[in-house]
Design a protein around this motif. Structure first.
Motif, PDB file in Angstrom:
ATOM      1  N   VAL A  58      11.778 -41.403 -52.430  1.00  0.00           N
ATOM      2  CA  VAL A  58      10.340 -41.151 -52.520  1.00  0.00           C
ATOM      3  C   VAL A  58      10.108 -39.666 -52.255  1.00  0.00           C
ATOM      4  O   VAL A  58      10.529 -39.149 -51.214  1.00  0.00           O
ATOM      5  CB  VAL A  58       9.535 -41.985 -51.505  1.00  0.00           C
ATOM      6  N   VAL A  59       9.472 -38.993 -53.189  1.00  0.00           N
ATOM      7  CA  VAL A  59       9.064 -37.596 -52.988  1.00  0.00           C
ATOM      8  C   VAL A  59       7.571 -37.630 -52.662  1.00  0.00           C
ATOM      9  O   VAL A  59       6.749 -37.933 -53.527  1.00  0.00           O
ATOM     10  CB  VAL A  59       9.323 -36.740 -54.239  1.00  0.00           C
ATOM     11  N   HIS A  60       7.239 -37.314 -51.424  1.00  0.00           N
ATOM     12  CA  HIS A  60       5.862 -37.478 -50.940  1.00  0.00           C
ATOM     13  C   HIS A  60       5.114 -36.153 -51.055  1.00  0.00           C
ATOM     14  O   HIS A  60       5.170 -35.295 -50.177  1.00  0.00           O
ATOM     15  CB  HIS A  60       5.887 -37.968 -49.498  1.00  0.00           C
ATOM     16  N   CYS A  61       4.385 -36.012 -52.186  1.00  0.00           N
ATOM     17  CA  CYS A  61       3.590 -34.804 -52.436  1.00  0.00           C
ATOM     18  C   CYS A  61       2.104 -35.021 -52.183  1.00  0.00           C
ATOM     19  O   CYS A  61       1.349 -34.048 -52.091  1.00  0.00           O
ATOM     20  CB  CYS A  61       3.767 -34.332 -53.875  1.00  0.00           C
ATOM     21  N   ALA A  62       1.664 -36.272 -52.115  1.00  0.00           N
ATOM     22  CA  ALA A  62       0.240 -36.559 -51.956  1.00  0.00           C
ATOM     23  C   ALA A  62      -0.257 -36.060 -50.606  1.00  0.00           C
ATOM     24  O   ALA A  62       0.370 -36.293 -49.572  1.00  0.00           O
ATOM     25  CB  ALA A  62      -0.012 -38.063 -52.079  1.00  0.00           C
ATOM     26  N   SER A  63      -1.393 -35.362 -50.623  1.00  0.00           N
ATOM     27  CA  SER A  63      -1.963 -34.817 -49.398  1.00  0.00           C
ATOM     28  C   SER A  63      -3.413 -34.442 -49.650  1.00  0.00           C
ATOM     29  O   SER A  63      -3.790 -34.141 -50.786  1.00  0.00           O
ATOM     30  CB  SER A  63      -1.181 -33.571 -48.954  1.00  0.00           C
ATOM     31  N   SER A  64      -4.217 -34.476 -48.595  1.00  0.00           N
ATOM     32  CA  SER A  64      -5.616 -34.093 -48.740  1.00  0.00           C
ATOM     33  C   SER A  64      -6.110 -33.400 -47.485  1.00  0.00           C
ATOM     34  O   SER A  64      -5.988 -33.953 -46.388  1.00  0.00           O
ATOM     35  CB  SER A  64      -6.486 -35.327 -49.009  1.00  0.00           C
ATOM     36  N   PRO A  65      -6.680 -32.196 -47.619  1.00  0.00           N
ATOM     37  CA  PRO A  65      -7.269 -31.526 -46.452  1.00  0.00           C
ATOM     38  C   PRO A  65      -8.503 -32.240 -45.926  1.00  0.00           C
ATOM     39  O   PRO A  65      -9.008 -31.913 -44.862  1.00  0.00           O
ATOM     40  CB  PRO A  65      -7.610 -30.129 -46.979  1.00  0.00           C
ATOM     41  N   ARG A  66      -8.981 -33.232 -46.672  1.00  0.00           N
ATOM     42  CA  ARG A  66     -10.162 -33.992 -46.227  1.00  0.00           C
ATOM     43  C   ARG A  66      -9.800 -35.111 -45.271  1.00  0.00           C
ATOM     44  O   ARG A  66     -10.676 -35.815 -44.773  1.00  0.00           O
ATOM     45  CB  ARG A  66     -10.912 -34.548 -47.439  1.00  0.00           C
ATOM     46  N   GLY A  95       4.397 -23.017 -40.836  1.00  0.00           N
ATOM     47  CA  GLY A  95       3.426 -22.705 -39.791  1.00  0.00           C
ATOM     48  C   GLY A  95       2.648 -23.890 -39.258  1.00  0.00           C
ATOM     49  O   GLY A  95       1.762 -23.704 -38.412  1.00  0.00           O
ATOM     50  N   VAL A  96       2.963 -25.118 -39.706  1.00  0.00           N
ATOM     51  CA  VAL A  96       2.188 -26.261 -39.206  1.00  0.00           C
ATOM     52  C   VAL A  96       2.361 -26.451 -37.701  1.00  0.00           C
ATOM     53  O   VAL A  96       1.516 -27.073 -37.051  1.00  0.00           O
ATOM     54  CB  VAL A  96       2.561 -27.568 -39.947  1.00  0.00           C
ATOM     55  N   ASP A  97       3.436 -25.900 -37.161  1.00  0.00           N
ATOM     56  CA  ASP A  97       3.674 -25.991 -35.716  1.00  0.00           C
ATOM     57  C   ASP A  97       3.237 -24.730 -34.982  1.00  0.00           C
ATOM     58  O   ASP A  97       3.397 -24.638 -33.760  1.00  0.00           O
ATOM     59  CB  ASP A  97       5.153 -26.260 -35.441  1.00  0.00           C
ATOM     60  N   ARG A  98       2.656 -23.764 -35.705  1.00  0.00           N
ATOM     61  CA  ARG A  98       2.280 -22.498 -35.065  1.00  0.00           C
ATOM     62  C   ARG A  98       0.816 -22.125 -35.247  1.00  0.00           C
ATOM     63  O   ARG A  98       0.301 -21.293 -34.481  1.00  0.00           O
ATOM     64  CB  ARG A  98       3.153 -21.354 -35.613  1.00  0.00           C
ATOM     65  N   VAL A  99       0.170 -22.697 -36.250  1.00  0.00           N
ATOM     66  CA  VAL A  99      -1.239 -22.384 -36.517  1.00  0.00           C
ATOM     67  C   VAL A  99      -2.080 -23.618 -36.176  1.00  0.00           C
ATOM     68  O   VAL A  99      -1.967 -24.646 -36.853  1.00  0.00           O
ATOM     69  CB  VAL A  99      -1.466 -21.974 -37.979  1.00  0.00           C
ATOM     70  N   TYR A 103      -5.853 -29.337 -40.594  1.00  0.00           N
ATOM     71  CA  TYR A 103      -4.996 -29.800 -41.678  1.00  0.00           C
ATOM     72  C   TYR A 103      -3.522 -29.592 -41.346  1.00  0.00           C
ATOM     73  O   TYR A 103      -2.675 -30.439 -41.645  1.00  0.00           O
ATOM     74  CB  TYR A 103      -5.361 -29.069 -42.969  1.00  0.00           C
ATOM     75  N   TYR A 104      -3.211 -28.465 -40.709  1.00  0.00           N
ATOM     76  CA  TYR A 104      -1.833 -28.195 -40.320  1.00  0.00           C
ATOM     77  C   TYR A 104      -1.364 -29.195 -39.264  1.00  0.00           C
ATOM     78  O   TYR A 104      -0.221 -29.666 -39.298  1.00  0.00           O
ATOM     79  CB  TYR A 104      -1.703 -26.766 -39.788  1.00  0.00           C
TER      80      TYR A 104
END
Length: 252
Positions: A58-66, A95-99, A103-104
């Motif tokens: 499974v390549v999980h590309c689905a994402s939403s900032p909402r 940067g999801v662990d730094r910002v 959403y991050y």
């Protein structure tokens, strides 16, 4: 032949990943809210069992900032576990662990869910796509003055290069957290904005704007950058030249 499910397979990235995998001869299932026969809202999960049945990766590309990414990941992981899927590959952001931005934080939470899933997994973090940067400037340039975040740089990358890397990882063994993928150069937002205005033939005064909050401080500190992994090839100017034609400068 490998059977691969791409979530968000009709999106900017997922569409290119799907194309590459099919060209390699793999059977690819495209999952999105409206793509038949695998029209699934991951946040609800209805129909997900059929989509993952018999899948190798499974390549999980689905994402939403909402919002909703964490619940979507829980549903996907549960279905993949039940189906015995050997490999779950997730695209995340440098940067999801730094910002400390909402959403991050959500993307980081999904990473942790995948790591603790008991499945074979791979996580790739990349910097922002050229497309996103251009979209942001397109919105900002609607005003007579183009405001941009003072003291912030970015390292945009070509989405096609990210798709190439994901297609490569999708047919490999689970590898855990792999090396980040960054654009070819770190540029200030002012430089990027100037390039965008040249490419689109617009004239706007550029005005730096100091913002407040921890997320802005994280961006100013470069938490979303990976200069040591500047392995991308396509520059922002090259992207603009392709998108907007002869107005853009192919080189700085």
């Amino acid at each position: 032949m490998t059977t691969i499910l791409v979530t968000g397979g009709t999106g900017t990235l997922g569409r290119l990943v799907t194309e590459r995998l099919r060209l390699q001869g793999h059977e690819v299932r495209v999952l999105s809210r409206h793509a038949q026969p695998y029209a699934v809202d991951l946040r609800e999960g209805t129909g997900l069992d059929a989509a993952v049945a018999g899948v190798d990766t499974v390549v999980h590309c689905a994402s939403s900032p909402r919002g909703g990414d964490e619940q979507a990941a829980r549903n996907l992981i549960a279905a993949a576990r039940e189906a015995g899927v050997p490999h779950l590959l997730y695209i995340s952001i440098v940067g999801v662990d730094r910002v400390p931005m909402g959403y991050y934080r959500s993307k980081l939470a999904v990473e942790k869910l995948i790591e603790e899933s008991g499945l074979g997994w791979t996580v790739l973090r990349t910097t922002q796509f050229h497309d996103l940067v251009a979209t942001v400037f397109g919105a900002l340039a609607k005003s007579p003055v183009l405001l941009y975040p003072a003291g912030v740089s970015d390292q945009p990358i070509a989405v096609a290069e990210v798709a190439d890397r994901l297609a490569e990882l999708a047919v490999a063994a689970p590898a855990g957290r792999v090396a980040d993928l960054g654009g070819p150069e770190v540029r200030t937002f002012r430089e990027l904005a100037q390039a965008y205005l040249r490419a689109t033939g617009r004239r706007r005064p550029l005005v730096p704007l100091r913002l407040a909050g921890a997320a802005y401080r994280g961006f100013r500190a470069g938490g979303h950058l990976t200069p040591e992994r500047a392995v991308g090839q396509g520059t922002f100017e090259e992207f603009l030249a392709e998108r907007f034609g002869s107005k853009a400068e192919a080189t700085r």
